[in-house]
Design a protein around this motif. Structure first.
Motif, PDB file in Angstrom:
ATOM      1  N   HIS A  73       0.857  -1.177   0.000  1.00 40.33           N
ATOM      2  CA  HIS A  73       0.000   0.000   0.000  1.00 40.33           C
ATOM      3  C   HIS A  73       0.893   1.226   0.000  1.00 40.33           C
ATOM      4  CE1 HIS A  73      -3.737   2.154   0.383  1.00 40.33           C
ATOM      5  NE2 HIS A  73      -3.101   2.961   1.222  1.00 40.33           N
ATOM      6  N   ILE A  74       0.773   2.002  -1.033  1.00 35.92           N
ATOM      7  CA  ILE A  74       1.558   3.233  -1.161  1.00 35.92           C
ATOM      8  C   ILE A  74       0.555   4.379  -1.223  1.00 35.92           C
ATOM      9  CG2 ILE A  74       3.269   4.475  -2.557  1.00 35.92           C
ATOM     10  CD1 ILE A  74       4.136   1.739  -3.728  1.00 35.92           C
ATOM     11  N   PRO A  75       0.300   5.032  -0.073  1.00 32.31           N
ATOM     12  CA  PRO A  75      -0.746   6.065  -0.050  1.00 32.31           C
ATOM     13  C   PRO A  75      -0.521   7.147  -1.101  1.00 32.31           C
ATOM     14  CG  PRO A  75       0.139   5.697   2.167  1.00 32.31           C
ATOM     15  CD  PRO A  75       1.014   4.935   1.213  1.00 32.31           C
ATOM     16  N   ILE A  76      -1.612   7.622  -1.668  1.00 30.77           N
ATOM     17  CA  ILE A  76      -1.547   8.696  -2.664  1.00 30.77           C
ATOM     18  C   ILE A  76      -1.404   9.994  -1.867  1.00 30.77           C
ATOM     19  CG2 ILE A  76      -2.740   9.753  -4.637  1.00 30.77           C
ATOM     20  CD1 ILE A  76      -2.536   6.848  -5.190  1.00 30.77           C
TER      21      ILE A  76
ATOM     22  N   GLY B  44      -4.101   3.542  -3.865  1.00 26.03           N
ATOM     23  CA  GLY B  44      -2.874   3.328  -3.104  1.00 26.03           C
ATOM     24  C   GLY B  44      -2.428   1.869  -3.085  1.00 26.03           C
ATOM     25  N   ASP B  45      -3.311   0.958  -3.470  1.00 28.81           N
ATOM     26  CA  ASP B  45      -2.915  -0.464  -3.500  1.00 28.81           C
ATOM     27  C   ASP B  45      -2.133  -0.775  -4.769  1.00 28.81           C
ATOM     28  OD1 ASP B  45      -4.032  -1.194  -1.053  1.00 28.81           O
ATOM     29  OD2 ASP B  45      -5.990  -1.624  -1.947  1.00 28.81           O
ATOM     30  N   LEU B  46      -1.033  -1.471  -4.585  1.00 32.04           N
ATOM     31  CA  LEU B  46      -0.221  -1.916  -5.722  1.00 32.04           C
ATOM     32  C   LEU B  46      -0.178  -3.430  -5.676  1.00 32.04           C
ATOM     33  CD1 LEU B  46       3.119  -0.435  -6.944  1.00 32.04           C
ATOM     34  CD2 LEU B  46       2.859  -2.889  -6.795  1.00 32.04           C
ATOM     35  N   MET B  47      -0.476  -4.072  -6.779  1.00 32.13           N
ATOM     36  CA  MET B  47      -0.513  -5.534  -6.804  1.00 32.13           C
ATOM     37  C   MET B  47       0.297  -6.080  -7.970  1.00 32.13           C
ATOM     38  SD  MET B  47      -3.802  -7.960  -7.295  1.00 32.13           S
ATOM     39  CE  MET B  47      -4.160  -8.825  -5.785  1.00 32.13           C
ATOM     40  N   VAL B  48       1.005  -7.174  -7.690  1.00 31.83           N
ATOM     41  CA  VAL B  48       1.751  -7.877  -8.730  1.00 31.83           C
ATOM     42  C   VAL B  48       1.176  -9.274  -8.869  1.00 31.83           C
ATOM     43  CG1 VAL B  48       4.008  -8.701  -9.498  1.00 31.83           C
ATOM     44  CG2 VAL B  48       3.870  -6.629  -8.102  1.00 31.83           C
ATOM     45  N   LEU B  49       0.656  -9.585 -10.044  1.00 35.29           N
ATOM     46  CA  LEU B  49       0.196 -10.943 -10.329  1.00 35.29           C
ATOM     47  C   LEU B  49       1.270 -11.602 -11.190  1.00 35.29           C
ATOM     48  CD1 LEU B  49      -3.566 -10.346 -11.309  1.00 35.29           C
ATOM     49  CD2 LEU B  49      -2.608 -10.922  -9.083  1.00 35.29           C
ATOM     50  N   PRO B  50       1.760 -12.779 -10.781  1.00 33.06           N
ATOM     51  CA  PRO B  50       2.831 -13.406 -11.553  1.00 33.06           C
ATOM     52  C   PRO B  50       2.365 -13.890 -12.928  1.00 33.06           C
ATOM     53  CG  PRO B  50       2.040 -14.901  -9.864  1.00 33.06           C
ATOM     54  CD  PRO B  50       1.330 -13.599  -9.633  1.00 33.06           C
ATOM     55  N   ALA B  51       3.293 -13.971 -13.847  1.00 39.93           N
ATOM     56  CA  ALA B  51       2.987 -14.544 -15.165  1.00 39.93           C
ATOM     57  C   ALA B  51       2.418 -15.945 -14.939  1.00 39.93           C
ATOM     58  CB  ALA B  51       4.264 -14.626 -15.996  1.00 39.93           C
ATOM     59  N   GLY B  52       1.374 -16.276 -15.682  1.00 41.91           N
ATOM     60  CA  GLY B  52       0.842 -17.638 -15.635  1.00 41.91           C
ATOM     61  C   GLY B  52      -0.284 -17.860 -14.651  1.00 41.91           C
ATOM     62  N   ILE B  53      -0.541 -16.894 -13.753  1.00 38.94           N
ATOM     63  CA  ILE B  53      -1.635 -17.095 -12.780  1.00 38.94           C
ATOM     64  C   ILE B  53      -2.972 -16.828 -13.479  1.00 38.94           C
ATOM     65  CG2 ILE B  53      -1.673 -14.714 -11.868  1.00 38.94           C
ATOM     66  CD1 ILE B  53      -2.142 -15.868  -9.065  1.00 38.94           C
TER      67      ILE B  53
ATOM     68  N   ASN C  38     -18.121   1.713  -9.909  1.00 40.55           N
ATOM     69  CA  ASN C  38     -17.994   1.836 -11.370  1.00 40.55           C
ATOM     70  C   ASN C  38     -16.881   2.738 -11.857  1.00 40.55           C
ATOM     71  OD1 ASN C  38     -20.007   0.052 -12.330  1.00 40.55           O
ATOM     72  ND2 ASN C  38     -21.555   1.502 -11.603  1.00 40.55           N
ATOM     73  N   VAL C  39     -15.839   2.891 -11.069  1.00 38.17           N
ATOM     74  CA  VAL C  39     -14.709   3.694 -11.548  1.00 38.17           C
ATOM     75  C   VAL C  39     -13.388   3.224 -10.954  1.00 38.17           C
ATOM     76  CG1 VAL C  39     -15.320   5.473  -9.831  1.00 38.17           C
ATOM     77  CG2 VAL C  39     -13.677   6.021 -11.610  1.00 38.17           C
ATOM     78  N   ILE C  40     -12.404   3.091 -11.835  1.00 37.06           N
ATOM     79  CA  ILE C  40     -11.049   2.820 -11.375  1.00 37.06           C
ATOM     80  C   ILE C  40     -10.079   3.504 -12.330  1.00 37.06           C
ATOM     81  CG2 ILE C  40     -10.546   0.656 -12.635  1.00 37.06           C
ATOM     82  CD1 ILE C  40      -9.392  -0.421  -9.923  1.00 37.06           C
ATOM     83  N   LYS C  41      -9.044   4.098 -11.736  1.00 37.03           N
ATOM     84  CA  LYS C  41      -7.959   4.648 -12.537  1.00 37.03           C
ATOM     85  C   LYS C  41      -6.712   3.944 -12.038  1.00 37.03           C
ATOM     86  CE  LYS C  41      -5.723   9.085 -13.507  1.00 37.03           C
ATOM     87  NZ  LYS C  41      -5.719  10.508 -13.128  1.00 37.03           N
ATOM     88  N   ALA C  42      -6.016   3.278 -12.934  1.00 37.60           N
ATOM     89  CA  ALA C  42      -4.884   2.459 -12.508  1.00 37.60           C
ATOM     90  C   ALA C  42      -3.665   2.686 -13.379  1.00 37.60           C
ATOM     91  CB  ALA C  42      -5.264   0.985 -12.558  1.00 37.60           C
ATOM     92  N   MET C  43      -2.497   2.664 -12.720  1.00 41.67           N
ATOM     93  CA  MET C  43      -1.250   2.691 -13.474  1.00 41.67           C
ATOM     94  C   MET C  43      -0.892   1.245 -13.778  1.00 41.67           C
ATOM     95  SD  MET C  43       2.425   4.119 -12.247  1.00 41.67           S
ATOM     96  CE  MET C  43       1.868   5.771 -11.908  1.00 41.67           C
TER      97      MET C  43
END
Ligand code: KMT
Ligand code: NI
Length: 178
Positions: free
Chosen positions: A37-40, A120-129, A139-144
């Motif tokens: 969690h990296i707060p904005i 503020g949440d950052l998530m990494v999903l591994p290749a292949g999952i 109904n709204v999300i803005k994501a990097m």
């Protein structure tokens, strides 16, 4: 980020679908999922840059998933995000605004674990999952979206071909409970 087992009750994908069963400590880590969690707060860009450097992510873009943001593509995109799929590279998402659900498949049970991601949440999903994404009732999300190299985020929908995909078979080897 809150994680729990999906209830598998048919109906609107945007609802919580909380089975009431929490996910035990370490389960997501064992599946190769990482989250921070990296707060904005004005300093967040620097913190994200540090993660990006450390993990070798060279490219990024920002996606806004709203009716207005996606226009004609809205319904098609939402449908494809919610199809169970895998990628041949890590999927890294840092939520800038709004919220949504990333569902990931547990091993060896094949149960869905629903992860609720907020700003503020950052998530990494591994290749292949195997995973899928949906908006929640906001109904709204803005994501990097961060990429290791060239964006390589073609979704491969689950099937006999993905079961034999080398990125999938390599992924399975990394999960010891499997
Ligand atoms: C995916 O691969 O399912 C996505 O990138 C979902 C959209 S990012 C909030
Ligand atoms: Ni994906």
């Amino acid at each position: 980020m809150r994680a729990y087992y999906f209830d598998n009750v048919p109906g609107d994908q945007r609802l919580l679908h909380d089975s009431g069963r929490p996910v035990k400590e370490g389960v997501l880590h064992e599946l190769g999922v990482r989250h921070w969690h990296i707060p904005i707060d004005g300093q967040h860009e620097k913190a994200v840059d540090a993660v990006a450097v450390e993990r070798g992510y060279k490219n990024r873009d920002v996606i806004t998933i709203t009716k207005e943001g996606l226009g004609d593509l809205y319904e098609t995109k939402l449908k494809s995000f919610y199809e169970e799929h895998m990628h041949e590279d890590e999927e890294i998402r840092y939520i800038l605004e709004g919220s949504g659900f990333f569902d990931v498949r547990e091993l060896p049970t094949d149960a869905w674990i629903r992860c609720h991601l907020e700003a503020g949440d950052l998530m990494v999903l591994p290749a292949g999952i195997y995973h899928r994404f949906t908006l929640d009732e906001q109904n709204v999300i803005k994501a990097m979206r961060l990429f290791k190299d060239e964006p390589k985020w073609i979704p491969y929908n689950r099937g006999v071909e993905t079961d034999a995909n080398p990125y999938r078979t390599e992924y399975l080897k990394t999960v010891t409970v499997n």
